[in-house]
Design an enzyme around this catalytic site. Sequence first.
Site, mmCIF file in Angstrom:
data_model
loop_
_atom_site.group_PDB
_atom_site.id
_atom_site.type_symbol
_atom_site.label_atom_id
_atom_site.label_comp_id
_atom_site.label_asym_id
_atom_site.label_seq_id
_atom_site.Cartn_x
_atom_site.Cartn_y
_atom_site.Cartn_z
ATOM 1 N N ASP A 157 6.323 -14.917 -56.238
ATOM 2 C CA ASP A 157 6.129 -13.524 -55.828
ATOM 3 C C ASP A 157 6.653 -12.526 -56.851
ATOM 4 O OD1 ASP A 157 8.823 -14.031 -55.514
ATOM 5 O OD2 ASP A 157 9.006 -12.991 -53.597
ATOM 6 N N GLY B 79 17.658 -18.105 -55.060
ATOM 7 C CA GLY B 79 17.252 -19.336 -54.374
ATOM 8 C C GLY B 79 16.958 -20.437 -55.378
ATOM 9 N N ARG C 268 8.880 -15.946 -47.669
ATOM 10 C CA ARG C 268 9.390 -14.619 -47.274
ATOM 11 C C ARG C 268 8.240 -13.631 -47.122
ATOM 12 N NH1 ARG C 268 14.440 -13.651 -51.153
ATOM 13 N NH2 ARG C 268 12.814 -13.958 -52.665
ATOM 14 N N ASP D 160 13.463 -12.097 -59.333
ATOM 15 C CA ASP D 160 13.581 -10.714 -59.796
ATOM 16 C C ASP D 160 14.974 -10.126 -59.531
ATOM 17 O OD1 ASP D 160 12.550 -10.928 -57.052
ATOM 18 O OD2 ASP D 160 12.803 -8.765 -57.060
ATOM 19 N N THR E 171 11.169 -19.262 -58.820
ATOM 20 C CA THR E 171 11.299 -19.102 -57.365
ATOM 21 C C THR E 171 10.076 -19.739 -56.715
ATOM 22 O OG1 THR E 171 11.138 -17.511 -55.543
ATOM 23 C CG2 THR E 171 10.483 -16.693 -57.662
ATOM 24 N N ASP F 75 8.522 -18.962 -54.272
ATOM 25 C CA ASP F 75 7.624 -18.022 -53.592
ATOM 26 C C ASP F 75 6.461 -17.524 -54.460
ATOM 27 O OD1 ASP F 75 9.452 -18.251 -51.562
ATOM 28 O OD2 ASP F 75 10.497 -16.400 -52.036
ATOM 29 N N ARG G 11 24.114 -16.838 -54.257
ATOM 30 C CA ARG G 11 23.797 -15.436 -53.976
ATOM 31 C C ARG G 11 25.145 -14.727 -54.016
ATOM 32 N NH1 ARG G 11 18.162 -15.413 -53.034
ATOM 33 N NH2 ARG G 11 17.568 -17.187 -51.764
HETATM 34 P P1 ATP Z 1 14.770 -15.711 -55.087
HETATM 35 O O1 ATP Z 1 13.619 -14.770 -55.062
HETATM 36 O O2 ATP Z 1 14.373 -17.111 -55.283
HETATM 37 O O3 ATP Z 1 15.692 -15.567 -53.945
HETATM 38 P P2 ATP Z 1 16.294 -13.904 -56.728
HETATM 39 O O4 ATP Z 1 16.834 -14.006 -58.102
HETATM 40 O O5 ATP Z 1 15.346 -12.761 -56.482
HETATM 41 O O6 ATP Z 1 15.630 -15.312 -56.409
HETATM 42 P P3 ATP Z 1 18.369 -12.595 -55.205
HETATM 43 O O7 ATP Z 1 19.193 -13.124 -54.095
HETATM 44 O O8 ATP Z 1 17.550 -11.385 -54.973
HETATM 45 O O9 ATP Z 1 17.480 -13.830 -55.676
HETATM 46 O O10 ATP Z 1 19.310 -12.272 -56.462
HETATM 47 C C1 ATP Z 1 20.205 -13.256 -56.961
HETATM 48 C C2 ATP Z 1 21.494 -12.609 -57.354
HETATM 49 O O11 ATP Z 1 21.236 -11.652 -58.392
HETATM 50 C C3 ATP Z 1 22.162 -11.782 -56.269
HETATM 51 O O12 ATP Z 1 22.916 -12.596 -55.388
HETATM 52 C C4 ATP Z 1 23.029 -10.835 -57.063
HETATM 53 O O13 ATP Z 1 24.201 -11.469 -57.528
HETATM 54 C C5 ATP Z 1 22.129 -10.553 -58.256
HETATM 55 N N1 ATP Z 1 21.375 -9.308 -58.009
HETATM 56 C C6 ATP Z 1 20.305 -9.153 -57.253
HETATM 57 N N2 ATP Z 1 19.881 -7.868 -57.236
HETATM 58 C C7 ATP Z 1 20.750 -7.199 -58.018
HETATM 59 C C8 ATP Z 1 20.889 -5.833 -58.414
HETATM 60 N N3 ATP Z 1 20.023 -4.894 -58.022
HETATM 61 N N4 ATP Z 1 21.914 -5.520 -59.214
HETATM 62 C C9 ATP Z 1 22.784 -6.464 -59.626
HETATM 63 N N5 ATP Z 1 22.692 -7.766 -59.308
HETATM 64 C C10 ATP Z 1 21.707 -8.123 -58.506
#
Ligand code: ATP
Length: 423
Positions: free
Chosen positions: A139, A15, A181, A112, A135, A137, A79
Amino acid sequence: MAVQIKKIAVITSGGDCQAMNAAIRAVVLAARKYDIEVVGISDGYYGMTYHYPEAFKALCADEVENIIGCGGTVLNSARFDEFEQDPEGIARRAAANLGKAGVEALVIIGGDGSFRGGLDLLKYCNIPCVGIPATIDNDIVSTEYTLGFDTALRNTIEVCDSLRDTCNSHKRCNVVEVMGRKAGQIALHAAIAVGASAVSIPEAPGAFDEDKVIDRMIEARRNGKRSFLVIFAEGAENTGLPENDKKAALDAAVRDYDEGKIDAKALTDVAFHNYKAKYSEQFVSTLRSRSLAAFEKYYAETGNIDFKGEYIETKFMRCAHMSRGGRPTTFDRVVAGHMGEAAIALIAEGKLNRVICVHDGRIADMDMVEAISVDSFYRKFRKTGSYDEAKYNELTDLQKKLFAYRLNVSEHLLATAAALSEI
Ligand code: ATP
Protein backbone atom coordinates in the site's frame (compact mmCIF):
# COMPACT_ATOMS: atom_id res chain seq x y z
CA MET A 1 31.79 15.00 -5.62
CA ALA A 2 29.87 13.17 -2.92
CA VAL A 3 31.87 12.05 0.12
CA GLN A 4 32.20 8.26 0.14
CA ILE A 5 30.16 6.75 2.95
CA LYS A 6 32.09 4.12 4.86
CA LYS A 7 29.66 2.87 7.45
CA ILE A 8 25.90 2.44 7.38
CA ALA A 9 23.27 0.94 9.63
CA VAL A 10 20.30 -1.16 8.59
CA ILE A 11 17.01 -1.49 10.47
CA THR A 12 13.73 -3.28 9.95
CA SER A 13 10.81 -1.25 11.23
CA GLY A 14 6.99 -1.33 11.36
CA GLY A 15 5.09 -4.53 10.64
CA ASP A 16 7.38 -7.43 9.80
CA CYS A 17 7.18 -9.20 6.48
CA GLN A 18 8.75 -12.24 4.96
CA ALA A 19 11.49 -10.88 2.73
CA MET A 20 13.00 -8.53 5.29
CA ASN A 21 15.80 -11.02 5.93
CA ALA A 22 16.48 -11.38 2.23
CA ALA A 23 16.75 -7.58 2.04
CA ILE A 24 19.11 -7.38 5.04
CA ARG A 25 21.27 -10.04 3.44
CA ALA A 26 21.32 -8.21 0.11
CA VAL A 27 22.34 -4.95 1.82
CA VAL A 28 25.21 -6.64 3.67
CA LEU A 29 26.50 -8.57 0.67
CA ALA A 30 26.17 -5.66 -1.77
CA ALA A 31 28.00 -3.33 0.65
CA ARG A 32 31.14 -5.49 0.39
CA LYS A 33 31.63 -4.34 -3.18
CA TYR A 34 32.05 -0.73 -2.03
CA ASP A 35 33.91 -1.48 1.22
CA ILE A 36 30.99 -0.13 3.20
CA GLU A 37 30.65 -1.51 6.72
CA VAL A 38 27.16 -2.46 7.84
CA VAL A 39 25.80 -2.33 11.36
CA GLY A 40 22.50 -4.09 12.06
CA ILE A 41 20.36 -2.40 14.71
CA SER A 42 17.82 -4.57 16.50
CA ASP A 43 14.26 -3.44 17.24
CA GLY A 44 14.08 -0.60 14.75
CA TYR A 45 14.02 2.97 16.02
CA TYR A 46 13.40 1.77 19.55
CA GLY A 47 16.67 -0.16 19.66
CA MET A 48 18.45 2.72 17.96
CA THR A 49 17.21 5.18 20.58
CA TYR A 50 17.36 3.23 23.81
CA HIS A 51 19.69 0.30 23.36
CA TYR A 52 23.10 1.52 22.40
CA PRO A 53 25.41 -0.40 22.22
CA GLU A 54 23.59 -3.75 22.82
CA ALA A 55 21.30 -3.36 19.82
CA PHE A 56 24.13 -2.40 17.45
CA LYS A 57 25.98 -5.27 15.82
CA ALA A 58 28.42 -5.33 12.90
CA LEU A 59 27.01 -7.48 10.12
CA CYS A 60 29.28 -9.27 7.72
CA ALA A 61 28.62 -12.06 5.23
CA ASP A 62 28.79 -14.77 7.91
CA GLU A 63 26.02 -13.16 9.91
CA VAL A 64 23.59 -13.18 7.02
CA GLU A 65 24.38 -16.65 5.82
CA ASN A 66 21.30 -18.83 5.49
CA ILE A 67 18.77 -16.16 6.35
CA ILE A 68 17.46 -15.63 2.83
CA GLY A 69 14.73 -18.22 3.23
CA CYS A 70 13.67 -17.30 6.75
CA GLY A 71 10.49 -15.40 7.56
CA GLY A 72 10.34 -12.61 10.16
CA THR A 73 13.40 -10.46 10.62
CA VAL A 74 16.66 -11.36 12.32
CA LEU A 75 16.92 -7.71 13.39
CA ASN A 76 13.44 -7.82 14.94
CA SER A 77 11.00 -5.05 14.35
CA ALA A 78 9.24 -2.61 16.60
CA ARG A 79 6.52 -0.03 16.63
CA PHE A 80 7.79 2.94 18.56
CA ASP A 81 5.08 5.59 18.81
CA GLU A 82 7.23 7.87 20.93
CA PHE A 83 9.12 8.80 17.78
CA GLU A 84 5.98 10.27 16.23
CA GLN A 85 5.08 12.08 19.44
CA ASP A 86 8.48 13.66 19.95
CA PRO A 87 10.23 13.51 16.58
CA GLU A 88 12.96 15.99 17.39
CA GLY A 89 13.82 14.61 20.83
CA ILE A 90 13.91 11.00 19.67
CA ALA A 91 15.78 11.85 16.48
CA ARG A 92 18.47 13.61 18.49
CA ARG A 93 18.81 10.73 20.91
CA ALA A 94 18.90 8.14 18.13
CA ALA A 95 21.33 10.20 16.07
CA ALA A 96 23.69 10.52 19.04
CA ASN A 97 23.85 6.71 19.20
CA LEU A 98 24.39 6.45 15.46
CA GLY A 99 27.23 8.97 15.85
CA LYS A 100 28.82 6.89 18.64
CA ALA A 101 28.68 3.85 16.35
CA GLY A 102 30.27 5.84 13.51
CA VAL A 103 27.20 5.34 11.29
CA GLU A 104 26.92 7.86 8.45
CA ALA A 105 23.71 6.71 6.72
CA LEU A 106 20.76 4.46 7.33
CA VAL A 107 18.98 1.81 5.26
CA ILE A 108 15.38 1.55 6.43
CA ILE A 109 13.49 -1.59 5.52
CA GLY A 110 9.84 -0.91 6.30
CA GLY A 111 6.70 0.94 5.36
CA ASP A 112 5.88 4.59 4.85
CA GLY A 113 5.76 5.25 8.62
CA SER A 114 9.31 4.03 8.95
CA PHE A 115 10.37 6.31 6.09
CA ARG A 116 8.80 9.26 7.91
CA GLY A 117 11.02 8.44 10.88
CA GLY A 118 14.00 8.48 8.51
CA LEU A 119 13.05 11.93 7.30
CA ASP A 120 12.95 13.15 10.90
CA LEU A 121 16.48 11.91 11.40
CA LEU A 122 17.46 13.82 8.29
CA LYS A 123 15.58 16.96 9.28
CA TYR A 124 16.81 17.25 12.83
CA CYS A 125 20.17 15.53 12.71
CA ASN A 126 21.24 15.41 9.09
CA ILE A 127 21.40 11.61 9.02
CA PRO A 128 20.77 10.53 5.43
CA CYS A 129 18.85 7.40 4.54
CA VAL A 130 17.58 5.13 1.80
CA GLY A 131 14.29 3.26 2.16
CA ILE A 132 13.39 -0.23 1.00
CA PRO A 133 9.60 -0.69 0.88
CA ALA A 134 8.60 -3.74 2.87
CA THR A 135 5.04 -4.36 3.98
CA ILE A 136 2.68 -7.19 3.14
CA ASP A 137 -0.08 -4.67 2.38
CA ASN A 138 1.46 -3.37 -0.87
CA ASP A 139 0.00 0.00 0.00
CA ILE A 140 2.89 2.39 -0.53
CA VAL A 141 1.90 4.74 -3.33
CA SER A 142 5.45 5.43 -4.50
CA THR A 143 5.98 1.83 -5.58
CA GLU A 144 4.02 -0.78 -7.46
CA TYR A 145 5.43 -3.50 -5.22
CA THR A 146 6.41 -3.84 -1.58
CA LEU A 147 8.39 -6.77 -0.20
CA GLY A 148 6.33 -9.43 1.51
CA PHE A 149 3.22 -9.00 -0.62
CA ASP A 150 3.77 -12.05 -2.80
CA THR A 151 4.46 -14.31 0.18
CA ALA A 152 1.50 -12.95 2.13
CA LEU A 153 -0.65 -13.77 -0.88
CA ARG A 154 0.80 -17.26 -1.09
CA ASN A 155 -0.13 -17.84 2.56
CA THR A 156 -3.59 -16.41 2.07
CA ILE A 157 -4.31 -18.45 -1.01
CA GLU A 158 -3.22 -21.67 0.66
CA VAL A 159 -5.80 -21.02 3.36
CA CYS A 160 -8.49 -20.21 0.81
CA ASP A 161 -7.74 -23.31 -1.26
CA SER A 162 -8.01 -25.49 1.82
CA LEU A 163 -11.27 -23.87 2.78
CA ARG A 164 -12.56 -24.38 -0.73
CA ASP A 165 -12.00 -28.13 -0.47
CA THR A 166 -13.98 -28.50 2.70
CA CYS A 167 -16.64 -26.03 1.55
CA ASN A 168 -17.20 -28.12 -1.52
CA SER A 169 -17.45 -31.35 0.44
CA HIS A 170 -20.02 -29.87 2.80
CA LYS A 171 -21.89 -27.44 0.53
CA ARG A 172 -20.74 -24.37 2.38
CA CYS A 173 -19.61 -20.81 1.99
CA ASN A 174 -16.52 -19.47 3.71
CA VAL A 175 -16.14 -15.78 4.30
CA VAL A 176 -12.44 -15.04 4.52
CA GLU A 177 -11.13 -11.82 5.98
CA VAL A 178 -7.61 -11.09 4.82
CA MET A 179 -5.00 -8.59 5.97
CA GLY A 180 -4.29 -5.26 4.36
CA ARG A 181 -5.68 -2.65 6.76
CA LYS A 182 -7.07 0.17 4.62
CA ALA A 183 -5.72 -1.40 1.44
CA GLY A 184 -7.49 -4.05 -0.61
CA GLN A 185 -4.53 -5.36 -2.57
CA ILE A 186 -4.27 -8.71 -0.80
CA ALA A 187 -8.05 -9.18 -0.97
CA LEU A 188 -8.23 -8.37 -4.67
CA HIS A 189 -5.37 -10.60 -5.73
CA ALA A 190 -6.58 -13.43 -3.52
CA ALA A 191 -10.11 -13.11 -4.91
CA ILE A 192 -8.84 -13.49 -8.45
CA ALA A 193 -6.49 -16.31 -7.55
CA VAL A 194 -9.10 -18.44 -5.78
CA GLY A 195 -12.11 -17.64 -7.96
CA ALA A 196 -14.00 -15.96 -5.15
CA SER A 197 -17.69 -15.28 -5.55
CA ALA A 198 -17.21 -11.67 -4.44
CA VAL A 199 -14.69 -9.35 -2.84
CA SER A 200 -15.10 -6.27 -0.67
CA ILE A 201 -12.31 -3.72 -0.34
CA PRO A 202 -12.04 -0.38 1.47
CA GLU A 203 -11.04 1.51 -1.66
CA ALA A 204 -14.36 0.81 -3.38
CA PRO A 205 -17.06 -0.04 -0.83
CA GLY A 206 -19.81 0.68 -3.36
CA ALA A 207 -18.50 -2.03 -5.67
CA PHE A 208 -19.67 -4.69 -3.21
CA ASP A 209 -23.44 -4.69 -3.59
CA GLU A 210 -24.47 -6.95 -0.73
CA ASP A 211 -28.01 -7.57 -2.00
CA LYS A 212 -26.85 -8.46 -5.47
CA VAL A 213 -24.07 -10.70 -4.21
CA ILE A 214 -26.45 -12.64 -1.97
CA ASP A 215 -29.11 -12.91 -4.71
CA ARG A 216 -26.54 -14.28 -7.12
CA MET A 217 -25.25 -16.77 -4.56
CA ILE A 218 -28.77 -18.00 -3.85
CA GLU A 219 -29.41 -18.35 -7.56
CA ALA A 220 -26.13 -20.24 -8.01
CA ARG A 221 -27.01 -22.61 -5.16
CA ARG A 222 -30.43 -23.17 -6.73
CA ASN A 223 -28.53 -24.20 -9.86
CA GLY A 224 -26.42 -26.65 -7.90
CA LYS A 225 -23.31 -24.70 -6.86
CA ARG A 226 -21.89 -26.24 -3.70
CA SER A 227 -19.07 -23.99 -2.50
CA PHE A 228 -18.53 -20.25 -2.24
CA LEU A 229 -15.66 -18.12 -1.06
CA VAL A 230 -16.24 -14.44 -0.30
CA ILE A 231 -13.17 -12.33 0.46
CA PHE A 232 -13.11 -9.24 2.64
CA ALA A 233 -10.18 -6.92 3.21
CA GLU A 234 -9.90 -6.22 6.93
CA GLY A 235 -10.68 -2.54 6.33
CA ALA A 236 -13.81 -3.22 4.23
CA GLU A 237 -16.77 -1.23 5.49
CA ASN A 238 -20.48 -1.76 5.40
CA THR A 239 -21.61 1.48 3.87
CA GLY A 240 -25.20 0.27 3.96
CA LEU A 241 -25.37 0.65 7.74
CA PRO A 242 -26.47 4.22 8.45
CA GLU A 243 -24.19 6.07 10.82
CA ASN A 244 -27.25 7.13 12.88
CA ASP A 245 -28.24 3.51 13.60
CA LYS A 246 -24.80 2.79 14.95
CA LYS A 247 -24.90 5.87 17.14
CA ALA A 248 -28.39 5.04 18.43
CA ALA A 249 -27.29 1.52 19.40
CA LEU A 250 -24.28 2.82 21.23
CA ASP A 251 -26.25 5.57 23.01
CA ALA A 252 -28.77 2.99 24.23
CA ALA A 253 -25.97 0.75 25.53
CA VAL A 254 -24.34 3.65 27.36
CA ARG A 255 -27.73 4.39 29.01
CA ASP A 256 -28.11 0.74 30.00
CA TYR A 257 -24.60 0.74 31.44
CA ASP A 258 -25.26 3.93 33.42
CA GLU A 259 -28.43 2.37 34.81
CA GLY A 260 -26.54 -0.77 35.76
CA LYS A 261 -28.44 -2.96 33.33
CA ILE A 262 -25.32 -4.16 31.50
CA ASP A 263 -21.70 -4.54 32.52
CA ALA A 264 -18.61 -2.94 30.99
CA LYS A 265 -17.92 -5.96 28.78
CA ALA A 266 -21.40 -5.83 27.27
CA LEU A 267 -20.96 -2.11 26.61
CA THR A 268 -17.63 -2.75 24.93
CA ASP A 269 -19.25 -5.45 22.80
CA VAL A 270 -21.90 -3.03 21.57
CA ALA A 271 -19.25 -0.43 20.79
CA PHE A 272 -17.22 -3.07 19.00
CA HIS A 273 -20.10 -4.30 16.90
CA ASN A 274 -21.32 -0.90 15.92
CA TYR A 275 -18.04 0.78 15.33
CA LYS A 276 -15.44 -1.91 15.07
CA ALA A 277 -17.31 -5.05 14.04
CA LYS A 278 -15.92 -6.16 10.79
CA TYR A 279 -18.18 -6.09 7.80
CA SER A 280 -16.99 -9.62 7.05
CA GLU A 281 -18.58 -10.94 10.25
CA GLN A 282 -21.78 -9.03 9.68
CA PHE A 283 -22.00 -10.50 6.20
CA VAL A 284 -21.84 -14.07 7.54
CA SER A 285 -25.05 -13.67 9.49
CA THR A 286 -26.80 -11.69 6.75
CA LEU A 287 -26.04 -14.37 4.20
CA ARG A 288 -27.26 -17.16 6.49
CA SER A 289 -30.56 -15.49 7.30
CA ARG A 290 -31.28 -14.14 3.84
CA SER A 291 -30.57 -17.47 2.14
CA LEU A 292 -32.71 -19.35 4.68
CA ALA A 293 -35.64 -17.03 4.01
CA ALA A 294 -35.17 -17.28 0.25
CA PHE A 295 -35.11 -21.08 0.25
CA GLU A 296 -38.07 -21.34 2.63
CA LYS A 297 -40.06 -19.26 0.17
CA TYR A 298 -38.78 -21.29 -2.77
CA TYR A 299 -39.70 -24.57 -1.08
CA ALA A 300 -43.17 -23.24 -0.23
CA GLU A 301 -43.69 -22.22 -3.84
CA THR A 302 -42.28 -25.30 -5.56
CA GLY A 303 -42.50 -28.08 -3.01
CA ASN A 304 -39.08 -29.18 -4.25
CA ILE A 305 -37.83 -31.41 -1.44
CA ASP A 306 -34.18 -30.69 -2.31
CA PHE A 307 -34.65 -27.20 -0.93
CA LYS A 308 -36.44 -28.06 2.29
CA GLY A 309 -34.49 -26.37 5.13
CA GLU A 310 -31.87 -25.25 2.63
CA TYR A 311 -29.65 -22.24 3.30
CA ILE A 312 -26.10 -21.22 2.53
CA GLU A 313 -24.22 -22.47 5.56
CA THR A 314 -21.44 -19.97 6.10
CA LYS A 315 -18.25 -20.17 8.11
CA PHE A 316 -15.87 -17.37 8.96
CA MET A 317 -12.09 -17.31 8.83
CA ARG A 318 -9.77 -14.44 9.67
CA CYS A 319 -6.36 -14.88 8.10
CA ALA A 320 -4.70 -12.25 10.31
CA HIS A 321 -1.04 -12.66 11.21
CA MET A 322 -0.51 -15.99 9.53
CA SER A 323 -0.24 -13.93 6.36
CA ARG A 324 3.01 -12.44 7.65
CA GLY A 325 5.09 -15.46 8.52
CA GLY A 326 6.69 -18.30 6.66
CA ARG A 327 9.40 -18.71 4.07
CA PRO A 328 9.44 -15.97 1.44
CA THR A 329 8.54 -16.85 -2.13
CA THR A 330 11.14 -16.82 -4.88
CA PHE A 331 9.71 -13.57 -6.16
CA ASP A 332 10.06 -11.83 -2.81
CA ARG A 333 13.62 -13.09 -2.38
CA VAL A 334 14.64 -11.93 -5.83
CA VAL A 335 13.03 -8.50 -5.53
CA ALA A 336 14.58 -8.11 -2.06
CA GLY A 337 17.95 -8.86 -3.62
CA HIS A 338 17.48 -6.24 -6.32
CA MET A 339 16.21 -3.67 -3.85
CA GLY A 340 19.03 -4.23 -1.36
CA GLU A 341 21.60 -3.96 -4.10
CA ALA A 342 19.98 -0.82 -5.52
CA ALA A 343 19.94 0.80 -2.07
CA ILE A 344 23.66 0.23 -1.62
CA ALA A 345 24.44 1.45 -5.13
CA LEU A 346 22.64 4.71 -4.33
CA ILE A 347 24.58 5.13 -1.09
CA ALA A 348 27.86 4.46 -2.88
CA GLU A 349 26.95 7.11 -5.47
CA GLY A 350 26.03 9.56 -2.73
CA LYS A 351 22.40 9.65 -3.95
CA LEU A 352 20.70 9.77 -0.59
CA ASN A 353 17.30 10.26 0.99
CA ARG A 354 15.64 8.17 -1.68
CA VAL A 355 13.23 5.27 -1.69
CA ILE A 356 13.72 2.18 -3.80
CA CYS A 357 10.61 1.54 -5.89
CA VAL A 358 9.18 -0.59 -8.62
CA HIS A 359 7.97 1.61 -11.47
CA ASP A 360 6.54 0.06 -14.63
CA GLY A 361 7.75 -3.28 -13.36
CA ARG A 362 11.39 -2.18 -12.97
CA ILE A 363 13.52 -1.32 -9.97
CA ALA A 364 13.79 2.46 -9.69
CA ASP A 365 14.19 5.06 -6.98
CA MET A 366 12.69 8.39 -6.10
CA ASP A 367 13.15 11.23 -3.68
CA MET A 368 11.91 10.21 -0.24
CA VAL A 369 10.09 13.48 0.43
CA GLU A 370 8.25 13.18 -2.88
CA ALA A 371 7.46 9.54 -2.17
CA ILE A 372 5.96 10.40 1.20
CA SER A 373 4.08 13.43 -0.06
CA VAL A 374 2.34 11.48 -2.85
CA ASP A 375 1.47 8.84 -0.27
CA SER A 376 -0.10 11.49 1.97
CA PHE A 377 -1.90 13.03 -1.00
CA TYR A 378 -3.46 9.67 -1.90
CA ARG A 379 -4.40 8.81 1.68
CA LYS A 380 -6.07 12.18 2.12
CA PHE A 381 -7.95 11.66 -1.11
CA ARG A 382 -9.11 8.25 0.12
CA LYS A 383 -10.30 9.73 3.37
CA THR A 384 -12.17 12.71 1.95
CA GLY A 385 -13.07 11.46 -1.54
CA SER A 386 -11.69 14.58 -3.18
CA TYR A 387 -8.49 16.49 -3.62
CA ASP A 388 -7.41 20.08 -3.93
CA GLU A 389 -6.78 20.88 -7.61
CA ALA A 390 -4.01 23.36 -6.74
CA LYS A 391 -2.21 20.74 -4.65
CA TYR A 392 -2.60 18.20 -7.43
CA ASN A 393 -1.00 20.64 -9.86
CA GLU A 394 1.98 20.95 -7.54
CA LEU A 395 2.71 17.22 -7.89
CA THR A 396 5.55 16.21 -10.19
CA ASP A 397 4.75 14.21 -13.32
CA LEU A 398 6.03 11.08 -11.58
CA GLN A 399 3.83 11.70 -8.55
CA LYS A 400 0.80 12.25 -10.79
CA LYS A 401 1.55 9.00 -12.59
CA LEU A 402 1.86 7.08 -9.31
CA PHE A 403 -1.36 8.62 -8.02
CA ALA A 404 -3.20 7.63 -11.21
CA TYR A 405 -1.75 4.11 -11.03
CA ARG A 406 -2.96 3.70 -7.46
CA LEU A 407 -6.45 4.91 -8.37
CA ASN A 408 -6.70 2.63 -11.37
CA VAL A 409 -5.14 -0.52 -10.05
CA SER A 410 -7.95 -1.40 -7.66
CA GLU A 411 -10.62 -0.66 -10.23
CA HIS A 412 -8.89 -2.84 -12.77
CA LEU A 413 -8.45 -5.72 -10.33
CA LEU A 414 -12.04 -5.40 -9.16
CA ALA A 415 -13.27 -5.70 -12.73
CA THR A 416 -11.14 -8.81 -13.23
CA ALA A 417 -12.32 -10.34 -9.95
CA ALA A 418 -15.94 -9.72 -10.98
CA ALA A 419 -15.38 -11.15 -14.46
CA LEU A 420 -13.76 -14.28 -13.04
CA SER A 421 -16.15 -14.75 -10.13
CA GLU A 422 -17.57 -18.24 -9.91
CA ILE A 423 -21.15 -17.02 -9.67
P1 ATP B 1 3.67 -1.18 8.07
O1 ATP B 1 2.90 -0.43 7.05
O2 ATP B 1 4.04 -2.54 7.64
O3 ATP B 1 3.04 -1.20 9.41
P2 ATP B 1 5.25 1.14 8.68
O4 ATP B 1 6.70 1.43 8.55
O5 ATP B 1 4.33 2.06 7.94
O6 ATP B 1 5.07 -0.38 8.24
P3 ATP B 1 4.49 2.30 11.21
O7 ATP B 1 4.03 1.64 12.45
O8 ATP B 1 3.61 3.31 10.57
O9 ATP B 1 4.84 1.11 10.21
O10 ATP B 1 5.89 3.03 11.48
C1 ATP B 1 6.97 2.31 12.07
C2 ATP B 1 7.69 3.19 13.04
O11 ATP B 1 8.22 4.33 12.33
C3 ATP B 1 6.82 3.82 14.11
O12 ATP B 1 6.60 2.92 15.19
C4 ATP B 1 7.62 5.03 14.52
O13 ATP B 1 8.70 4.68 15.37
C5 ATP B 1 8.19 5.47 13.18
N1 ATP B 1 7.32 6.51 12.61
C6 ATP B 1 6.16 6.35 11.99
N2 ATP B 1 5.62 7.53 11.61
C7 ATP B 1 6.49 8.47 12.03
C8 ATP B 1 6.53 9.89 11.96
N3 ATP B 1 5.57 10.60 11.36
N4 ATP B 1 7.58 10.51 12.52
C9 ATP B 1 8.56 9.81 13.12
N5 ATP B 1 8.59 8.47 13.19
C10 ATP B 1 7.57 7.81 12.67
